[in-house]
Scaffold this active site. Structure first.
Site, PDB file in Angstrom:
ATOM      1  CD  GLN B 226     -16.919  23.178  18.720  1.00  0.00           C
ATOM      2  OE1 GLN B 226     -17.887  23.261  19.465  1.00  0.00           O
ATOM      3  NE2 GLN B 226     -16.575  22.021  18.162  1.00  0.00           N
ATOM      4  NE  ARG B 373     -16.159  14.610  24.998  1.00  0.00           N
ATOM      5  CZ  ARG B 373     -15.284  14.953  25.947  1.00  0.00           C
ATOM      6  NH1 ARG B 373     -15.649  15.700  26.944  1.00  0.00           N
ATOM      7  NH2 ARG B 373     -14.047  14.546  25.887  1.00  0.00           N
ATOM      8  CB  CYS B 374     -21.423  12.835  18.671  1.00  0.00           C
ATOM      9  SG  CYS B 374     -22.450  12.257  17.339  1.00  0.00           S
ATOM     10  CD  GLU B 742     -16.388  12.087  17.564  1.00  0.00           C
ATOM     11  OE1 GLU B 742     -16.328  13.316  17.577  1.00  0.00           O
ATOM     12  OE2 GLU B 742     -16.744  11.438  16.590  1.00  0.00           O
TER      13      GLU B 742
END
Ligand code: FES
Ligand code: FES
Lengths: 156, 790
Positions: B226, B373-374, B742
């Protein structure tokens, strides 16, 4: 062992180790990498393809078991240069994000609507309950499969 | 705040606000994506990793002879061999160190001990099982409480002088002011809760294909990454390779969610193997390897308190967090403070004082603590405040919506400085909650609840009104491993008016190839279909920190807007030259400059052609630029989610019967993609509330090491969602956008849990808390008032 399989209309005769998984045969020996691997417990459905008319998880079948069978993978969905309704519907309804589950979802979805072009939401959710998507939350996948079914039905 | 934004461009141009279909889909729907495992290089070898079966133990010896003698095996690599090159350890993203291959001890089940390289992946796996490791087993520490007991065995005895298992201690807020506020409180509510260990488990596991050219030393490393640029720099620092010789290519990624932010031992070993063997080496994890060894998320033990007045005002908050970090502290975290957690632990509420402490402990569990997702630790923070607020309303006998409305930060208070010292950029929380109440028919469900369920089940309605923080930097305050958190965009307009946009971020399914093309379309009027977006190849894209913590649109999106505007400035000069007019007389409409008050004009395509064929004298030819955008602040998306559940008191099962989610992520570039992100996040929130967690037994065996034991929801369990939107632009983002990837994962878990608790409480069961996942036996135990096993 020698096997003969027809994949997306082409017949292949190959020598494979008896333990070779069908998914490895499809991906590595035939180079059809649209079929994916997402788990080791038959849980995710990323490897789903159509074998003799039925969706199967190709990670849980040996290549030798596919001897003599007819297989369709995601690469074979498109016919005569035309996308299959399910392919168009996944794009139209935003039924994919990373795209990793997408081939498996489309194979299961296409098998469903070929039998039952107007499945209810429940029927679609049940049909794809062997396939995991980590991105979309499924709602758009369900909508895409239903829309593709409608298109198929209208075409007759 | 508004609820709709009208696009300025035509649907064909497809600028901001158009739900255009995704450009990237064409390859994915045809099975023509190119993910890491799809890449084949000539002469490629395959690697399998030998992992520790135990959670804690000293390595006595490793016998690789049987593996080495297996036909087809090319090499067996151990930690000792790496140590000779000073590569047995590597730095983590949070300034700790992590073993690449264990040399002294193993510290968690699944830790990397050796690697086998062979001509075939089946052979590599066979031979990996022939590497015999003799361990002296040590007692395993499986909770942070155990880790901090006096006399607990020291897990990190590799760190000189380390005598305990403390990984870090952080603090924020004002203790004195908070204590004073608590002393004045009429009522204090407290909550102890564990946010269980979870795993992002993207459908594609992690992997690497390292290709080091033995003649030139150039290394092309395909990585499920990523953050390819940051990884290149870390590779240079870890392996001592010259950075210009390293090219990281992050191909199509089958989901990341934070799992593909860290550097994993497998990446390093595959690269070393390729370097030593002079051949490409591929390593792809199995699902079990992914679940037991790569970045997990959460595992936060939280204690929270709210000081309240009897008429329902929050005065202050106190919280202390004990975090289970696993054996290596590998949390991807800015180095200066607990970002995320401290930013928004006071949530959407206006009160005077807060004090938070966070302590991390080493345990014999896999390292990670990645964002799932945070944005860093916002998920845990948001969960704590939204659960506390709900308990407060309940204790005071107030409706949870009314209690929230009463305590929300008011729209005119923005920009709002929180008690922990961070500045929320914009918000309108009252409207978002009102919209969600309308969408779900809050009053209607309350009526149905009062009337009772026709079959004797229990209805419950749960709310979460979260505030999130995304889009790190600014670069003064935020860095990852010392690299500043800016991001970049390079835009080149070709002579024919088509364009290529190169970014430092990396999509993993978020639709960058479409969204970022739409930003160019908005700013320059070039149809989004004419803009190719390129990411992931460090040789061909400008440096950036990557995609995680919802930072692509806030930072990469801003960079794109700014670079497009710079190009428009230059285009204006060329247009003036073509129109033989003064720049001051030119006006811009999407895609075209024209002379004010006339119909004389030139299109951006004509300008682009002239930039290469007929540039004005004194102006450099070409039409391209690059922007490194350093955001002045983070963005603070928010929203209100309302969940209605039906609980079966007979067996404790529950299901969602209605759910409304109103999100405000500022200006939505592609509303369809935004909604897709939200639905995915709501599903992850449901997963954690309902079923998805990873546990360990006392020996430190990971329970949840495959998709049969680690339950992720399928379409069958996943609820249906109703989505709504409000639009409160970010005042400092060039497009008014905030991040969204997120929000729903952060905000929704508390809504589900609050709904189940509401069902029980309104049926007369005074239940303070049920930890996630809210499993049937826990609900049943709470109804019966009996203790059940976790
Ligand atoms: S890879 Fe076949 S079910 Fe997961
Ligand atoms: S789209 Fe990513 S897993 Fe389904």
């Amino acid at each position: 062992m020698q096997i003969t399989v027809t994949v997306n209309g082409t017949t292949y005769t190959s020598d494979v180790e008896p333990r070779r998984l069908l998914v490895d045969y499809i991906r590595n020996d035939l180079g059809l990498t649209g079929t994916h691997i997402g788990c080791d417990t038959t849980s995710c459905g990323a490897c789903t393809l159509i074998m003799d008319g039925k969706p199967v998880k190709s990670c849980t079948i040996l290549a030798v078991q596919a001897d003599g069978s007819e297989i369709r993978t995601v690469e074979g969905l498109k016919r005569d240069g035309q996308l299959h309704p399910i392919q168009k519907a996944f794009k139209e309804h935003h039924g994919l994000q990373c795209g990793f589950c997408t081939p498996g979802m489309m194979m299961v979805g296409s098998a469903l609507i070929e039998q039952n072009p107007r499945p209810s939401e429940e029927e679609v959710r049940w049909a794809i309950s062997g396939n995991i998507c980590r991105c979309t939350g499924y709602q758009n996948i369900v909508a895409a499969i239903q829309a593709a079914g409608r298109e198929l039905a209208e075409r007759g | 705040m508004t609820t709709t934004v009208h696009p300025k461009t035509s649907p064909e141009v497809g600028g901001i606000g158009h739900a255009v279909r995704r450009k990237e889909d064409d390859r994915f729907i045809q099975g023509a994506g190119r993910y890491l495992d799809d890449i084949v290089l000539p002469g490629m070898l395959h690697m399998a990793i030998v992992r520790s079966p135990i959670a804690h133990g000293r390595i006595r010896s490793i016998d690789t002879s049987a593996a080495e003698q297996t036909e087809g095996v090319v090499a067996v690599i151990t930690g000792q061999m790496l140590a000779e090159h000073n590569l047995a350890w590597m730095p983590t993203l949070s300034g700790d160190t992590q073993a690449v291959l264990a040399t002294d001890k193993v510290r968690y089940q699944g830790q990397e001990v050796a690697a086998v390289v062979a001509t075939d992946p089946y052979i590599a796996r066979d031979a990996a099982s022939l590497v015999f490791v003799d361990y002296e087993e040590l007692p395993a520490i499986t909770s942070p409480q155990q880790a901090l007991e006096p006399g607990a065995p020291v897990i990190r005895d590799d760190k000189e002088g380390k005598t305990d298992n403390v990984a870090y201690i952080w603090e924020a807020g004002d203790k004195e002011a908070t204590d004073a506020a608590f002393a004045k409180a009429d009522v204090v509510v407290t909550l102890d809760t564990h946010y269980p260990r979870s795993h992002p488990s993207p459908l594609e596991t992690c992997g690497a294909l390292a290709d080091v050219n033995p003649a030139t030393g150039e290394a092309t490393i395909y990585l499920t990454s990523q953050a390819p640029h940051a990884h290149r720099t870390l590779f240079a620092l870890v392996a001592g390779l010259p950075e210009e010789n390293i090219r990281i290519v992050s191909p199509d990624i089958g989901g990341g969610f934070g799992n593909k932010v860290p550097i994993y031992p497998g990446y390093v070993v595959a690269t070393v193997a390729s370097l030593l063997l002079g051949k490409p080496v591929k390593w792809v994890e199995t699902r079990t390897e992914n679940l037991i060894s790569t970045g997990f998320a959460r595992d936060y033990h939280m204690h929270g308190e709210l000081a309240l007045t009897s008429d329902g005002r929050i005065l202050a908050m106190r919280a202390s967090i004990l975090s289970d970090q696993g054996a290596f502290y590998a949390d991807a975290q800015p180095s200066r403070f607990r970002a995320g957690l401290f930013h928004i632990c006071t949530g959407s509420y206006d009160f005077g004082a807060a004090h938070v402490t966070a302590k991390g402990a080493y345990t014999n569990k896999a390292p990670g603590g990645v964002a799932y997702r945070c944005s860093f630790r916002v998920t845990e923070a948001s969960y704590l405040i939204e659960r506390l607020v709900d308990n407060a309303a309940w204790k005071l006998g107030m409706d949870p919506a009314e209690f929230r409305m009463k305590n929300f930060i008011r729209p005119e208070q923005f920009p709002y400085r929180s008690p922990t010292g961070f500045v929320y950029d914009s918000g309108d929380y009252h409207t978002a909650l009102r919209e969600a109440m309308k969408l779900v028919d809050y009053e209607g469900w309350r009526r149905k609840q009062a009337e009772g369920h026709p079959e004797g089940k229990l209805y419950g309605v749960g709310i979460a009104s979260f505030t999130e923080v995304v889009g790190a930097g600014n670069s003064k305050e935020y860095d990852i491993a010392g690299i500043k958190m800016f991001d970049s965009a390079e835009l080149r307009i070709h002579p024919t008016g088509k364009a290529i946009l190169k970014l430092g971020v990396r999509t993993q399914g978020q639709g960058h190839e479409t969204t970022f093309a739409q930003i160019v379309a908005e700013e320059l009027g070039i149809p989004y279909t004419d803009v190719k977006v390129q990411e992931g190849d460090t040789d061909n894209t400008p440096y950036g920190l990557g995609t995680y913590a919802s930072r692509s649109t806030p930072v990469g999106g801003a960079a794109t807007a700014v670079v497009a505007r710079r190009i428009r400035e230059k285009a204006k000069k060329i247009a003036a030259h073509l129109l033989e007019a003064s720049e001051d007389d030119l006006e811009w409409e999407p895609g075209r400059f024209f002379v004010r008050g006339t119909d004389k004009g030139v299109t951006i395509q004509e300008v682009a052609f002239a930039a290469y064929t007929n540039p004005p004298e004194g102006l450099e030819a070409g039409l391209e630029d690059v922007c490194y955008y350093d955001p002045p602040n983070m963005t603070y998306p928010f929203g209100s989610y309302i969940v209605v559940v039906e609980v079966d008191p007979g067996d404790g099962t529950w299901k969602v019967v209605d759910m409304a989610a109103v999100d405000d992520c500022g200006v939505r570039i592609n509303p369809m993609i935004v909604e897709g992100q939200i639905m995915g996040g709501l599903t992850e929130g449901f997963a954690k509330a309902n079923m998805q967690w990873i546990t360990f037994d006392e020996q430190g065996n990971c329970i949840g090491s495959n998709f049969l034991d680690y339950l992720v929801p399928t379409a069958w369990e996943t609820p249906r969602f109703k989505l709504g939107a409000t639009v409160t632009p970010s005042p400092h983002h060039p497009l008014g956008a905030k991040g969204v990837g997120e929000s729903a994962t952060v905000g929704s878990p508390a809504a589900y849990v609050n709904a189940v608790l509401d069902a029980l409480r309104r049926a007369g069961h005074p239940v303070e808390n049920i930890d996630m996942p809210v499993l049937p036996h826990r609900v049943w135990g709470a109804i019966q008032g009996v203790a059940v096993k976790p």
